[in-house]
Structure formats: C-alpha cells, structure tokens
Write a protein that holds these residues in place. Structure first.
Motif, PDB file in Angstrom:
ATOM      1  N   ARG A 196     -14.162  48.014  33.360  1.00 28.17           N
ATOM      2  CA  ARG A 196     -13.970  46.818  34.198  1.00 28.17           C
ATOM      3  C   ARG A 196     -12.810  46.026  33.609  1.00 28.17           C
ATOM      4  N   GLU A 251     -10.510  38.792  31.083  1.00 30.91           N
ATOM      5  CA  GLU A 251     -11.217  37.499  31.002  1.00 30.91           C
ATOM      6  C   GLU A 251     -11.686  37.226  29.565  1.00 30.91           C
ATOM      7  N   VAL A 301     -20.403  54.200  30.666  1.00 24.81           N
ATOM      8  CA  VAL A 301     -20.203  53.095  31.608  1.00 24.81           C
ATOM      9  C   VAL A 301     -18.777  53.144  32.159  1.00 24.81           C
ATOM     10  N   PRO A 302     -18.595  52.680  33.413  1.00 27.46           N
ATOM     11  CA  PRO A 302     -17.236  52.654  33.973  1.00 27.46           C
ATOM     12  C   PRO A 302     -16.457  51.438  33.444  1.00 27.46           C
ATOM     13  N   ASN A 353     -15.976  45.243  39.826  1.00 20.99           N
ATOM     14  CA  ASN A 353     -16.351  44.762  41.152  1.00 20.99           C
ATOM     15  C   ASN A 353     -15.524  43.543  41.524  1.00 20.99           C
ATOM     16  N   SER A 354     -15.151  43.462  42.816  1.00 20.95           N
ATOM     17  CA  SER A 354     -14.281  42.353  43.200  1.00 20.95           C
ATOM     18  C   SER A 354     -15.009  41.011  43.135  1.00 20.95           C
ATOM     19  N   PHE A 355     -16.301  40.992  43.482  1.00 19.46           N
ATOM     20  CA  PHE A 355     -17.053  39.752  43.285  1.00 19.46           C
ATOM     21  C   PHE A 355     -18.018  40.025  42.156  1.00 19.46           C
ATOM     22  N   ASP A 356     -17.602  39.721  40.979  1.00 22.91           N
ATOM     23  CA  ASP A 356     -18.363  40.146  39.831  1.00 22.91           C
ATOM     24  C   ASP A 356     -19.653  39.358  39.762  1.00 22.91           C
ATOM     25  N   LEU A 364     -12.714  42.198  33.600  1.00 26.36           N
ATOM     26  CA  LEU A 364     -13.637  41.547  32.664  1.00 26.36           C
ATOM     27  C   LEU A 364     -13.017  41.498  31.263  1.00 26.36           C
ATOM     28  N   GLU A 377     -12.955  57.261  35.390  1.00 25.11           N
ATOM     29  CA  GLU A 377     -12.999  58.460  36.218  1.00 25.11           C
ATOM     30  C   GLU A 377     -12.036  58.309  37.388  1.00 25.11           C
ATOM     31  N   GLU A 413     -22.471  42.797  27.404  1.00 23.17           N
ATOM     32  CA  GLU A 413     -22.912  42.558  28.783  1.00 23.17           C
ATOM     33  C   GLU A 413     -24.283  43.176  29.030  1.00 23.17           C
TER      34      GLU A 413
END
Lengths: 432, 108
Positions: A85, A91, A82-83, A429-432, A88, A42, A27
């Motif tokens: 997801r 997916e 990085v956090p 994020n909810s709207f990626d 993702l 976290e 990504e």
C-alpha cells in the motif's frame, strides 16, 4: 591526515527498519521485530510476484531478502503475505519526518529516501540530551511510542560517516545504533574487504577497483588520489574521500542539477515482439512524460529513448538493449515528441523482443509561448496547441484516465493498469 | 468529510465480496485491529489455505476512533456476512452497548 579544516558536526542518518513490512505489521497489531510478514507486489510486470519488503524475522528464519521472487519464498503457513500500500507508506514517512522536525530545524532535515532521512543536529542536539547517543535513543523511543516503528540510527561527524555508520554497524547492533568519527575510520572501516557493502560502491565500481589492485578500504585509503582520479574521473576522488570519511556537503545548500530532465521507464508485463504493441507503450510513456513537462511550463530540446531487450533476445543480440538521444528544436508538442521517439525506435530496432522501455526529455527551456513554424498553417498550429492545453487541464482536474487515446484499450497498452500504481506498485485502497 | 457507519460498512462489504471466493478447505476470517498508533480500527480479510502461506488483504481503516462507532459498523456487517470476526489488541475493552469483552468475539 589532517582533519582540522573538515566539517565536525553531529549528523544522524535514520532508517526505518524494514519499513514497508513494519508498517504492515503495526497495522495488523503485530510487533515489527517479531512478525514473519512479507510485502509482495503482484503487479503485472513482476512476473509471479516480487517481495518488496520482508520483516526482520522473515529474513532471518526463511532467508528471504527484498527483491526475492515469489517462487524463491518458502511455502509455509507461518508466513503472512500482504499486498503493498504505497500511499500508506508515504503517509507514514511524512509522519516520521514530522517527528524529526521536532528535533531539528526544517533546513537541517534532509529526507533521503522513503525510509531514510539525514538530520543535522550540530546546532540542536544539546537541547535533547547530554550526548548524541542519548539524543539518538530519545528519537528512537519517540518514534516507537508515537508510530510503533523501530528506527536504526547512524551517527557521524558528517553525512557520509552517518550513512556508513548506519549501513555497516547500526543495522547489526543490538540497540540499532552505530557511530563513526574521523578518528575511528582506520579501525572500523579500513578492514572491510567486501567493497560492495560500502555505500556508493556497486558491482562495477568494485570490479574496477579490483582491477587497480584495490581490494580493501585500507588499500583505497592509501592509493594516490590523483592517480585514482585520472583513472576513474571525479568518482575516483570521491571514493578516496569516502575511505577517509570526508564529506564536505552542506545539506542546506540544495544542489540544483546542471541539466534537469523529465523521464519515465517501465518494465513490461511480458516480452513485447510486435512493433505496434511496443510503439503503443512508447506513445503512452511519451504522453505521460510530456504531460508532466508541460505542467512545469517547459519545452524539451532533446529526446532520449532507452530500450532493454528481453533476456533471450539480449543473449542472441549480444547487447542488453540500446539507447539513443536526438537533439531537436525545443517543443512541448506531444505529437512532435512522440514522432521523434518513434523515429529513434524505428532506426535502431531490428525485431528483438523488448522488456524495458525508458523515455526522457532533457535540455529543457522555459515555455515562453508558441513559436510558429513558417512552413505550416499558423491557424492549425495555434489550434493544435490550444487543443493540447485543454487536454492537460482536463487531466489535471479529473486525473490521467479522464481522457486517454483509444489506442490504450488495445492489447499491449499498459497505461490504464499503471494509472493506479504508486512508484510502480499498488497504492492501496482509494478510500482507505 | 466524516464517513458514516453505513458508508464504512458498505465499503467493507463490497471489498469482502471482491476478495471472498469461497473454496473448500480454506479458512476465511476478518481481523479487526485496534491500531493505537493510527489511531484507527483496521479491517483485513485473512485467507488460509492448508500448508500454504497465509494471505491478509486490507479492507478498510476506520478513521473515527470511537468504540460505539465500531460497534455500529460491526452490527451492520454482521447482517451481511457470516464470516468470523477476530478482534486484535482490544485487551480489556468492552462494547459500549452490550458491555461484553470485545476480544471474546463479535456482538451476536
């Protein structure tokens, strides 16, 4: 050993190399094998932070392993944090499995975990190459080209050989490929003395085997299977078969568990000492599990509660926690089920600090209608039932946080902060 | 529903505001990645404190994989933020409108 009657197929066990870290690298336009990246969760209950995945270079250069703690990770600008997801990764997992389906029929694909799948290529491998090894390389190449991910492939004559080939050889192979057959078992597997490196053998099983004088896979292969079964139960026979690379499972025949159950467990963000706080989380978990069970039109005939003590409390108490089950009249009433959970908790809890709570409902029966209780007002019972169903449908339509008990806003409640998590970690994020 | 450039820019801007807490001696920049595998354009906020680990926070993934769409989003974002944009993996691609090389930097 005579292997004539054993299944001789072509099975691939395919694993995505450092899956979460690789997805995050791609990504960001980085090569997954060259980046030094770690995915760190976290969430409240991970303390200062927990490494969910580290890229191969991060593992190699800084000695970071998955499940390392934040304070164990070196502080250097060379590391990219990085956090997670989770949505993702789900997916991408679906995309990987879609590519697998172009090599095998749907019923020959068995997703094993978020980053591993078993493929039965017995009937289809000839369509894609001259040897299984060439087909494996082709699958690796396709996934690399379409998704950028590197995959590791274990090849065997049955699923367990493929899994062993993957774990023991492919992960350390330059081309990320490993092969195992019945004939190769003595030469390649029997020399292993670190038993926990072998799939399905954990610390406790390894210690048990050591006590029986079994210190290598070779010892395990030469033991009397009947004696081993007598000592360890059905697992004994399974381990013996493992040493010989025997696996008779048929992937297309789905195993239906004899007693299915619904459950949820969580690690609390801190030690919980007060009864009302612990009971609040207990109610929240109870409600969540009830909602899931009711969604499947079922009632529970048994409730189980597991409590894990905090580290210090466990040392003082001598036990790591307790777990109890209670047989009940089958019900799907949230109030009744939570009452049973609270009873179980109050009976056994003696003030220890709690860090882990697990709830499960089992002995499920289909919900065929409301069974009225002779000793209670029937109108009241019907109304309660209807009320809970309205709550269910609102939550099904607008999400679990559309309606929730006000108690979840009190100190100690975890339900709201966990609602956005996927598998206990940030969904992204909810709207990626 | 296809996201408009305004919606995308607004969402990214909101997230920048949430994560960007300016402090001295810290470097902030926005990475824009041409992810050919999506295909998507991905936005990240990178934060580097000296001698600390670098952090990279996801801001958004643009699902509309067209350069003029990206150009519009970047133009809108540059009206609201002064942060440096760092373009990754755009190779020899040029902005459709300005015709400058994308990898060399932002539009202005």
């Amino acid at each position: 050993m005579d292997y004539t009657d054993e299944p001789h197929g072509v099975f691939f066990m395919i694993d995505n190399k450092s899956f979460y870290a690789s997805v995050e690298s791609i990504e960001r336009g980085l090569n997954p094998l060259r980046s030094t990246l770690i995915v760190m969760s976290e969430a409240d209950n991970t303390g200062s932070g927990l490494v969910l995945a580290a890229s191969p270079q991060a593992k190699k250069r800084f000695g970071i392993s998955n499940v390392s703690r934040q304070y164990e990770v070196p502080v250097t600008p060379e590391l990219l944090v990085v956090p997670p997801r989770m949505n993702l990764y789900i997916e991408k997992n679906l995309a990987v499995n879609k590519i697998f389906r172009s090599f095998v029929a749907d019923e020959d694909l068995y997703p094993y975990s978020i980053d591993e799948s078993v493929l039965d290529l017995t009937r289809s491998w000839r369509l894609f190459g001259a040897t299984p090894l060439i087909v494996a390389r082709r699958i690796q190449k396709t996934i690399r080209q379409q998704l950028g991910l590197y995959t590791t492939v274990g090849i065997g004559e049955n699923p367990v050989q493929a899994k062993l080939a993957l774990d023991l050889f492919a992960k350390h192979d330059h081309e990320l490929l490993g092969t195992l057959t019945y004939a190769l078992m003595p030469a390649k597997v029997w020399s292993i003395t670190n038993l926990t490196s072998v799939w399905s053998i954990g610390q406790r099983t390894a210690a048990h085997l050591q006590r029986l004088g079994i210190h290598s896979m070779s010892d395990l292969a030469r033991v009397d299977p009947f004696e081993l079964q007598q000592e360890m139960g059905v697992i004994g026979a399974q381990l013996f078969a493992l040493a010989w690379g025997i696996d008779r499972s048929q992937l297309h025949e789905l195993v239906t568990p004899a007693d299915k159950s619904w459950g949820n467990s969580q690690v609390l963000p801190r030690d919980y000492l007060q009864q009302k706080e612990i009971e609040l989380v207990l109610r929240e978990i109870g409600l969540q599990v009830t909602t899931r069970m009711r969604h499947h039109q079922q009632k529970a005939g048994c409730v189980s509660l597991g409590i894990g003590f905090a580290h210090v409390a466990a040392q003082e108490d001598g036990r790591s926690g307790f777990s109890h089950s209670l047989r009940i009249e089958p019900t799907d009433s949230n109030r009744e089920l939570v009452d049973h959970l609270l009873t179980l908790f109050r009976e056994s809890w003696a003030g220890q600090a709690v860090r882990h709570i697990a709830v499960s409902y089992s002995r499920l029966v289909p919900n065929t209608g409301l069974q009225l209780d002779l000793f209670q007002d029937p109108q009241r019972q019907i109304k309660d039932d209807r009320f809970e169903r309205v709550l269910d449908s609102i939550r099904a339509r607008f999400g679990t946080t559309a309606l929730f008990p006000a108690s979840s806003l009190l100190q100690g409640g975890t339900m709201l902060s966990r609602a956005a998590l996927v598998g206990g970690h940030n969904g992204g994020n909810s709207f990626d | 529903m296809i996201e408009t450039t305004q919606q995308a820019a607004k969402l990214i801007q909101q997230r920048i505001q949430r994560y960007f807490k300016p402090q001295t001696r810290q470097r902030y920049q926005i990475d824009v990645v041409n992810n050919i595998y999506g295909p998507t354009y991905n936005f990240f906020l990178n934060i580097q404190v000296p001698q600390q680990r670098e952090r990279s926070l996801p801001l958004h993934r643009l699902q509309v994989y067209q350069l003029n769409y990206l150009e519009n989003v970047i133009t809108l974002l540059q009206n609201t933020t002064q942060l440096t944009f760092n373009f990754i993996d755009f190779k020899q691609l040029r902005w459709p409108d300005k015709q400058t090389l994308i990898r060399l930097g932002a539009l202005k």
